[in-house]
Scaffold this active site. Structure first.
Site, short mmCIF file in Angstrom:
data_model
loop_
_atom_site.label_atom_id
_atom_site.label_comp_id
_atom_site.label_asym_id
_atom_site.label_seq_id
_atom_site.Cartn_x
_atom_site.Cartn_y
_atom_site.Cartn_z
N LYS A 157 -5.57 -12.03 1.80
CA LYS A 157 -6.34 -11.55 2.95
C LYS A 157 -5.98 -12.44 4.12
CE LYS A 157 -10.73 -9.84 3.21
NZ LYS A 157 -10.57 -8.43 3.53
N1 PPE Z 1 -8.40 -3.44 1.33
C1 PPE Z 1 -8.39 -4.14 2.48
C2 PPE Z 1 -7.18 -4.11 3.34
C3 PPE Z 1 -9.53 -4.88 2.82
O1 PPE Z 1 -9.51 -5.58 3.96
C4 PPE Z 1 -10.65 -4.89 1.99
C5 PPE Z 1 -11.88 -5.67 2.35
C6 PPE Z 1 -10.62 -4.13 0.80
C7 PPE Z 1 -9.46 -3.44 0.49
C8 PPE Z 1 -11.75 -4.11 -0.19
O2 PPE Z 1 -11.91 -5.35 -0.80
P1 PPE Z 1 -13.33 -5.86 -1.34
O3 PPE Z 1 -14.17 -6.12 -0.15
O4 PPE Z 1 -13.01 -7.07 -2.12
O5 PPE Z 1 -13.87 -4.76 -2.17
N2 PPE Z 1 -12.15 -5.70 3.73
C9 PPE Z 1 -13.07 -6.67 4.28
C10 PPE Z 1 -12.90 -6.79 5.77
C11 PPE Z 1 -13.42 -5.67 6.59
C12 PPE Z 1 -13.46 -6.01 8.05
O6 PPE Z 1 -13.87 -5.14 8.83
O7 PPE Z 1 -13.13 -7.12 8.46
C13 PPE Z 1 -14.50 -6.37 3.89
O8 PPE Z 1 -14.80 -5.28 3.44
O9 PPE Z 1 -15.32 -7.26 4.04
#
Ligand code: PPE
Length: 306
Positions: free
Chosen positions: A159
């Site tokens: 991330k």
């Molecule tokens: N893909 C991406 C690209 C992503 O950023 C997230 C989380 C996910 C999948 C889902 O991951 P998880 O939260 O572990 O289920 N995105 C974070 C950032 C969003 C933002 O607006 O900044 C979040 O959901 O917190």
């Protein structure tokens, strides 16, 4: 969604006033996108705020840092405790939690290795990410003209702050075209994920999500949904999906910490329809779980006061 201020932000071991939580304009990460971050949520429960899978999120922060050769000066346990302390001092019942590890002031140039690694943790109340209406009745999706970053361009398992330029381009394109959210295909043409969420389709009673090799982030909500579905006796598969698989899905939904679980009502104007039975069941169990109402998954909750 304007930020709702809280009192204090944790910065390198200190609790700093919200308005004083500043960095220098020559902060390395501001120039080169060299940071890593997490998104976590805490929900209200009978025992006070509970953070959903906090340790797993902090482990992923460490993994992200490892991929960028950043040495985090705090262990997973220290970050877990710092998060709980930040929630307590701000007296919030529920919140979004944003840990960020970044390269601070001191060096310039593309070699990040000599830069100081700094860490902050902010918490603030954050409502539904894609709106109450979307959560209930589904959102309208658009397959983006931007491709998901190739794993050999950037380590997409991290991330990393800079990587999100890709997501923002897709998000803006979708919004300007009148849709709620975008779906990105990878450079092979298979479905990867959304801008900040993973995705699932239901076909003939089976749940299918793209494999990590598609370039999708290993979402913690994705993992939770796979567990919940299997426990319900639903078959779950990780398989490559074409955009036509989205158009022909019986049901589809996206998953992420910020977005939670949101049904897809249509993709590129092909109607999928109102949220289906499997989507609604998984949503129901997920929301009960995060509020501490599902005994089966109680180990996923880490209480701020305990
Ligand atoms: N893909 C991406 C690209 C992503 O950023 C997230 C989380 C996910 C999948 C889902 O991951 P998880 O939260 O572990 O289920 N995105 C974070 C950032 C969003 C933002 O607006 O900044 C979040 O959901 O917190």
């Amino acid at each position: 969604m304007a930020l709702e201020k809280t009192d204090k932000i944790w910065m390198d071991g200190e609790l700093v006033d919200w308005d004083e939580a500043r960095v220098h304009v020559l902060t390395h990460t501001l120039h080169y996108g060299s940071g890593v971050f997490e998104g976590i949520r805490a929900y209200p429960t009978k025992r006070g705020p509970a953070v959903f899978r906090l340790t797993d999120h902090m482990k992923r922060l460490h993994d992200s840092a490892h991929l960028f050769m950043m040495d985090l000066p705090y262990s997973v346990e220290e970050l877990v405790e710092a998060t709980k302390a930040t929630i307590r001092v701000n007296n919030v019942e529920s919140c979004y939690i944003r840990p960020l590890a970044y390269l601070g002031y001191g060096e310039m140039g593309l070699n990040p290795l000599p830069c100081p690694v700094q860490v902050s943790i902010a918490v603030w109340p954050w409502g539904t990410y894609l709106g109450e209406e979307g959560l209930k009745n589904g959102v309208r999706m658009k397959v983006s003209s931007w491709r998901r970053i190739d794993p050999n361009v950037n380590p997409v398992a991290a991330k990393g702050t800079g990587i999100y330029v890709n997501s923002s381009l897709a998000k803006v394109e979708a919004l300007k075209s009148g849709y709620d959210e975008a779906i990105l295909l990878n450079s092979h043409g298979f479905v990867a994920e959304c801008t900040g969420e993973n995705l699932f389709v239901v076909k003939k009673g089976r749940l299918i999500t793209p494999p990590l090799s598609s370039g999708a982030l290993e979402g913690i909500t994705r993992d939770s949904v796979m567990t919940i579905a299997r426990d319900l006796g639903i078959e779950v598969r990780e398989d490559n999906l074409l955009r036509s698989d989205l158009y022909l899905a019986d049901e589809a939904f996206l998953t992420g910490t910020a977005a939670e679980i949101v049904p897809m009502r249509s993709v590129d104007d092909r109607e999928i329809g109102p949220p289906g039975e499997i989507t609604r069941k998984i949503q129901e169990i997920y929301f009960a779980t995060v509020k501490g109402e599902e005994d089966r998954y109680k180990d996923w909750l880490e209480y701020a006061n305990g």
